[in-house]
Design a protein around this motif. Structure first.
Motif, short mmCIF file in Angstrom:
data_model
loop_
_atom_site.label_atom_id
_atom_site.label_comp_id
_atom_site.label_asym_id
_atom_site.label_seq_id
_atom_site.Cartn_x
_atom_site.Cartn_y
_atom_site.Cartn_z
N THR A 37 20.45 -14.76 58.80
CA THR A 37 20.22 -13.41 58.24
C THR A 37 18.83 -13.30 57.62
OG1 THR A 37 21.23 -13.95 56.12
CG2 THR A 37 22.67 -13.06 57.82
N TYR A 41 15.92 -10.05 57.89
CA TYR A 41 15.03 -9.45 56.88
C TYR A 41 13.57 -9.65 57.28
CZ TYR A 41 18.91 -8.65 53.66
OH TYR A 41 20.06 -8.18 53.08
N ARG A 42 13.27 -10.84 57.78
CA ARG A 42 11.88 -11.11 58.19
C ARG A 42 11.47 -10.21 59.36
NH1 ARG A 42 9.51 -16.33 56.71
NH2 ARG A 42 10.80 -17.18 55.07
N SER A 102 9.41 -9.89 53.27
CA SER A 102 10.86 -9.87 53.48
C SER A 102 11.58 -10.03 52.15
CB SER A 102 11.30 -10.96 54.47
OG SER A 102 11.10 -12.24 53.92
N SER A 103 11.05 -10.86 51.28
CA SER A 103 11.67 -11.05 49.97
C SER A 103 11.58 -9.75 49.17
CB SER A 103 10.96 -12.20 49.25
OG SER A 103 11.61 -12.54 48.08
N ALA A 106 14.00 -7.10 50.60
CA ALA A 106 15.39 -7.52 50.35
C ALA A 106 15.87 -7.06 48.96
CB ALA A 106 15.51 -9.03 50.48
N ARG A 112 19.53 -3.45 52.15
CA ARG A 112 20.64 -4.40 52.04
C ARG A 112 21.92 -3.84 52.67
NH1 ARG A 112 18.95 -8.80 49.76
NH2 ARG A 112 20.95 -9.68 50.37
N ARG A 133 21.52 -15.63 51.81
CA ARG A 133 21.53 -15.76 50.35
C ARG A 133 22.84 -15.24 49.74
NH1 ARG A 133 17.34 -17.18 52.05
NH2 ARG A 133 15.29 -17.36 51.05
N ASP A 134 23.44 -14.26 50.46
CA ASP A 134 24.60 -13.56 49.89
C ASP A 134 25.75 -13.49 50.89
OD1 ASP A 134 23.39 -11.87 51.72
OD2 ASP A 134 23.82 -10.05 50.58
N ARG A 183 9.64 -17.42 44.89
CA ARG A 183 10.68 -16.88 45.78
C ARG A 183 12.06 -17.09 45.15
NH1 ARG A 183 11.05 -16.60 51.38
NH2 ARG A 183 8.83 -16.21 51.44
N ASP A 187 14.62 -14.10 44.44
CA ASP A 187 15.91 -14.04 45.13
C ASP A 187 17.09 -14.15 44.16
OD1 ASP A 187 14.50 -13.83 47.49
OD2 ASP A 187 14.81 -15.91 48.11
N ARG A 190 17.11 -10.83 41.36
CA ARG A 190 17.21 -9.42 41.72
C ARG A 190 18.57 -8.84 41.31
NH1 ARG A 190 17.31 -11.04 47.81
NH2 ARG A 190 19.50 -11.53 48.01
O1 DC Z 1 15.86 -17.44 54.40
P1 DC Z 1 14.51 -16.75 54.58
O2 DC Z 1 13.41 -17.34 53.75
O3 DC Z 1 14.13 -16.65 56.01
O4 DC Z 1 14.76 -15.25 54.04
C1 DC Z 1 13.72 -14.34 53.89
C2 DC Z 1 13.99 -13.41 52.71
O5 DC Z 1 15.11 -12.57 53.01
C3 DC Z 1 14.36 -14.12 51.42
O6 DC Z 1 13.28 -14.17 50.52
C4 DC Z 1 15.45 -13.32 50.80
C5 DC Z 1 15.93 -12.41 51.87
N1 DC Z 1 17.31 -12.64 52.25
C6 DC Z 1 18.28 -11.99 51.52
O7 DC Z 1 17.97 -11.31 50.55
N2 DC Z 1 19.58 -12.09 51.89
C7 DC Z 1 19.95 -12.84 52.93
N3 DC Z 1 21.24 -12.92 53.27
C8 DC Z 1 18.97 -13.54 53.68
C9 DC Z 1 17.65 -13.43 53.30
#
Ligand code: DC
Length: 230
Positions: A37, A41-42, A102-103, A106, A112, A133-134, A183, A187, A190
């Motif tokens: 996932t 976002y990326r 992306s962060s 997000a 979201r 992350r979630d 980061r 993350d 938030r």
């Molecule tokens: O895992 P990653 O570094 O490729 O994710 C990029 C950004 O996307 C990360 O900073 C937070 C966000 N993200 C998120 O908020 N929820 C997710 N399920 C996956 C990623």
């Protein structure tokens, strides 16, 4: 609840902990598909940067996301797993500018909600390893197996440095560590769907554990979960 294709394995954890590598290895071992996932976002962040879109406009970005054709091809390489409007995105998504954007996007509620909906559709039939992350805390609170994968910031920075150098790129340890700490703060801090360990997630600290052992541990938990009557 029984899903037609098997269980959902949710793997969450901070940036650079190896969720994608481990998740893909687990998926191969148990014959499941793999969904990253973070790369969703990326991909949206990459598209928004390409178009010069307003990175603070959640509704606008959600509308943009809704107009795109999203595909998740099974990649030959470890990273080839998102295509937007027929364009396969690989290296583009590991760019630091895209990671930072992306962060940022997000954090936005509209983005979201779009992502959660798309992720639920991609995984609800089961037979999937989904990392993010979630996932265990928000997208699939009913996932049959939840893993929270952790490692110290220094260990994560070291791995990232060797990964970049392995690709022939330059990498500065202090800069990467600083980036990882920022980061993490963004993350976890938030307001909407922060990175948290779901109460029923298994906590695995991989700071000084080889990747294969982490994969073995998850496969073992999977085998136990698969035998649990539902
Ligand atoms: O895992 P990653 O570094 O490729 O994710 C990029 C950004 O996307 C990360 O900073 C937070 C966000 N993200 C998120 O908020 N929820 C997710 N399920 C996956 C990623």
């Amino acid at each position: 609840m029984t899903r037609p294709k098997g269980l959902i394995i949710a793997i969450d954890g901070p940036a650079g902990v190896g969720k994608s590598t481990v998740g893909k290895m687990v998926a191969e071992r148990v014959g499941y598909s793999f969904v990253s996932t973070g790369r969703m976002y990326r991909a949206l962040a990459w598209k928004a940067l390409e178009l010069g879109a307003d990175l603070g406009d959640g509704e606008g970005l959600a509308a943009l996301a809704g107009r795109l054709k999203w595909e998740f091809p099974k990649g030959a390489g470890p990273e080839a797993d998102v295509a937007l409007d027929g364009r396969r995105l690989e290296r583009e998504l590991t760019d630091e500018r895209v990671g930072k954007a992306s962060s940022g996007i997000a954090l936005l509620a509209g983005v979201r909600l779009f992502m959660k909906d798309m992720q639920r559709k991609a995984g609800e039939d089961g037979g999937v390893v989904m990392e993010g992350r979630d996932i265990g805390s928000n997208v699939f609170p009913d996932a049959e197996l939840k893993i929270y994968l952790d490692a110290s910031p220094r260990a994560r920075a070291e791995r990232r440095v060797s990964q970049l150098r392995g690709q022939g790129l330059q990498a500065d340890f202090d800069q990467i560590l600083d980036f990882i700490l920022k980061r993490d703060a963004q993350d976890s801090g938030r307001k909407i769907n922060p990175l948290v360990k779901a109460p029923d997630a298994h906590y695995l600290d991989s700071t000084s554990v080889p990747r294969e052992a982490v994969v073995d541990a998850i496969v073992e938990l999977f085998e136990r979960a698969a035998k649990t009557p539902r």
